[in-house]
Design a protein around this motif. Structure first.
Motif, PDB file in Angstrom:
ATOM      1  N   PRO A 132       0.831  -1.530  -0.090  1.00 42.70           N
ATOM      2  CA  PRO A 132       0.311  -0.251   0.259  1.00 42.70           C
ATOM      3  C   PRO A 132       0.603   1.042   0.206  1.00 42.70           C
ATOM      4  O   PRO A 132       1.982   1.504   0.985  1.00 42.70           O
ATOM      5  CB  PRO A 132      -1.011  -0.053   1.386  1.00 42.70           C
ATOM      6  N   HIS A 133       0.492   2.296  -0.793  1.00 42.37           N
ATOM      7  CA  HIS A 133       1.184   3.716  -0.759  1.00 42.37           C
ATOM      8  C   HIS A 133       0.748   4.269   0.546  1.00 42.37           C
ATOM      9  O   HIS A 133      -0.277   4.974   0.316  1.00 42.37           O
ATOM     10  CB  HIS A 133       0.708   4.920  -1.400  1.00 42.37           C
ATOM     11  N   ILE A 134       1.204   4.236   1.863  1.00 42.81           N
ATOM     12  CA  ILE A 134       0.686   4.700   3.282  1.00 42.81           C
ATOM     13  C   ILE A 134       1.660   4.802   3.742  1.00 42.81           C
ATOM     14  O   ILE A 134       3.327   3.934   4.002  1.00 42.81           O
ATOM     15  CB  ILE A 134      -0.146   3.082   4.151  1.00 42.81           C
ATOM     16  N   VAL A 135       2.047   5.722   4.655  1.00 42.38           N
ATOM     17  CA  VAL A 135       3.415   6.519   5.544  1.00 42.38           C
ATOM     18  C   VAL A 135       2.792   5.761   7.148  1.00 42.38           C
ATOM     19  O   VAL A 135       1.839   5.906   7.556  1.00 42.38           O
ATOM     20  CB  VAL A 135       3.674   7.558   5.275  1.00 42.38           C
ATOM     21  N   TRP A 136       3.816   4.476   7.181  1.00 35.90           N
ATOM     22  CA  TRP A 136       3.705   3.702   8.261  1.00 35.90           C
ATOM     23  C   TRP A 136       4.733   4.437   9.247  1.00 35.90           C
ATOM     24  O   TRP A 136       5.216   4.986   9.006  1.00 35.90           O
ATOM     25  CB  TRP A 136       3.798   2.426   7.887  1.00 35.90           C
ATOM     26  N   PHE A 137       3.897   4.096  10.383  1.00 39.91           N
ATOM     27  CA  PHE A 137       5.030   4.563  11.606  1.00 39.91           C
ATOM     28  C   PHE A 137       6.042   4.394  11.922  1.00 39.91           C
ATOM     29  O   PHE A 137       6.508   3.198  11.206  1.00 39.91           O
ATOM     30  CB  PHE A 137       4.394   3.839  12.992  1.00 39.91           C
ATOM     31  N   GLY A 138       6.928   5.481  11.594  1.00 39.50           N
ATOM     32  CA  GLY A 138       8.302   5.115  11.541  1.00 39.50           C
ATOM     33  C   GLY A 138       8.525   5.018  10.249  1.00 39.50           C
ATOM     34  O   GLY A 138      10.581   5.211  10.305  1.00 39.50           O
ATOM     35  N   GLU A 139       7.975   5.983   9.554  1.00 39.52           N
ATOM     36  CA  GLU A 139       8.802   5.984   8.186  1.00 39.52           C
ATOM     37  C   GLU A 139       8.829   7.538   8.093  1.00 39.52           C
ATOM     38  O   GLU A 139       7.681   8.230   8.178  1.00 39.52           O
ATOM     39  CB  GLU A 139       7.708   5.452   6.958  1.00 39.52           C
TER      40      GLU A 139
ATOM     41  N   VAL B 264       7.483  11.214   6.102  1.00 38.84           N
ATOM     42  CA  VAL B 264       6.264  11.975   5.611  1.00 38.84           C
ATOM     43  C   VAL B 264       7.160  12.399   4.481  1.00 38.84           C
ATOM     44  O   VAL B 264       7.232  13.670   5.033  1.00 38.84           O
ATOM     45  CB  VAL B 264       5.679  12.493   6.504  1.00 38.84           C
ATOM     46  N   PRO B 265       7.109  11.925   3.069  1.00 43.01           N
ATOM     47  CA  PRO B 265       7.275  12.868   1.673  1.00 43.01           C
ATOM     48  C   PRO B 265       7.131  14.002   1.668  1.00 43.01           C
ATOM     49  O   PRO B 265       7.932  14.766   1.481  1.00 43.01           O
ATOM     50  CB  PRO B 265       7.870  12.200   0.881  1.00 43.01           C
ATOM     51  N   MET B 266       5.259  14.477   2.345  1.00 47.06           N
ATOM     52  CA  MET B 266       5.168  15.986   1.566  1.00 47.06           C
ATOM     53  C   MET B 266       4.590  16.800   2.144  1.00 47.06           C
ATOM     54  O   MET B 266       4.585  17.644   2.806  1.00 47.06           O
ATOM     55  CB  MET B 266       3.577  15.982   1.565  1.00 47.06           C
TER      56      MET B 266
END
Length: 233
Positions: free
Chosen positions: A145-152, A154-156
């Motif tokens: 999934p194209h989801i920002v997970w915890f620990g990743e 946040v590109p935007m």
């Protein structure tokens, strides 16, 4: 009034924005999302340990999204584009803002209707069906999934900071203001920017330029539309 003269409204939305559409979310107080510990289904570690569980979890969320519709608050925000330049920065991964008619939406935490390669984070595609173990990108990596997970990362977030800095009015709807880095965006507006905070359980209080509307998204937007209309007269 021409487009370049329109005031720029920036809207930060969180889980409470979509809750009235029937989109189920987790709240930080119990750390559960649809009965799962969020770290099991929303972290790189969880995906490594049990990719099938994670894929199935998001497959269910994707199916659920097809069964819900934008609520009146989504539609009210879209309608603001008639009189304002409006940019929505959302923590939500659904597409309800777009379906309501909003044309400038930044998704901080990814999008449920997109996938990406586990081997190439820039290989992103629209995807509306289930993702299964064994579904690979063209380079042979598993899709996720194209989801920002915890620990990743946040590109935007840097884009969002610049947008907030250029705002004339900031509207915050349905967020606990506890999820960082999104919660920090309120600190990047100009000192004279008027802020409206809509939430039935507001985490901040009236202070200076901050105006709290302690109501749900749909009810709070009704009040805000009246305020904005009065200000334009």
């Amino acid at each position: 009034m021409s487009q370049h003269e329109k005031k720029h409204i920036v809207v930060l939305t969180g889980a409470g924005m979509s809750a009235e559409s029937g989109v189920k979310t987790f709240r930080d107080h119990d750390g559960l999302w649809e009965g799962h510990d969020v770290m099991q289904v929303a972290s790189p570690e969880g995906f490594r340990k049990n990719p099938e569980l994670v894929l199935d979890f998001y497959n269910q969320r994707r199916r659920q999204l097809k069964e819900v519709e934008p609520n009146q608050a989504h539609r009210d925000l879209a309608a603001l584009e008639k009189d304002y330049k409006v940019t929505i920065i959302t923590q939500n991964v659904d597409d309800l803002h777009e379906r309501a008619g909003s044309t400038d939406v930044v998704h901080l935490h990814g999008e449920l209707l997109k996938i990406r390669s586990t081997g190439n984070p820039n290989d992103i595609k629209t995807w509306t069906e289930d993702i299964n173990l064994g579904d690979l990108c063209n380079e042979g990596y598993q899709l996720r999934p194209h989801i920002v997970w915890f620990g990743e990362d946040v590109p935007m977030i840097e884009t969002a900071v610049k947008i907030c800095y250029a705002s004339d009015i900031l509207i915050i709807i349905g967020t606990s203001m506890q999820m960082y880095p999104a919660a920090s965006l309120i600190n990047y507006v100009q000192p004279d920017t008027v802020i409206y905070y809509i939430d039935p359980r507001p985490a901040i209080s009236n202070d200076g330029n901050v105006n709290v509307i302690a109501k749900s998204a749909t009810e709070g937007m009704k009040d805000l539309l009246t305020i904005l209309k009065t200000d334009m007269i």
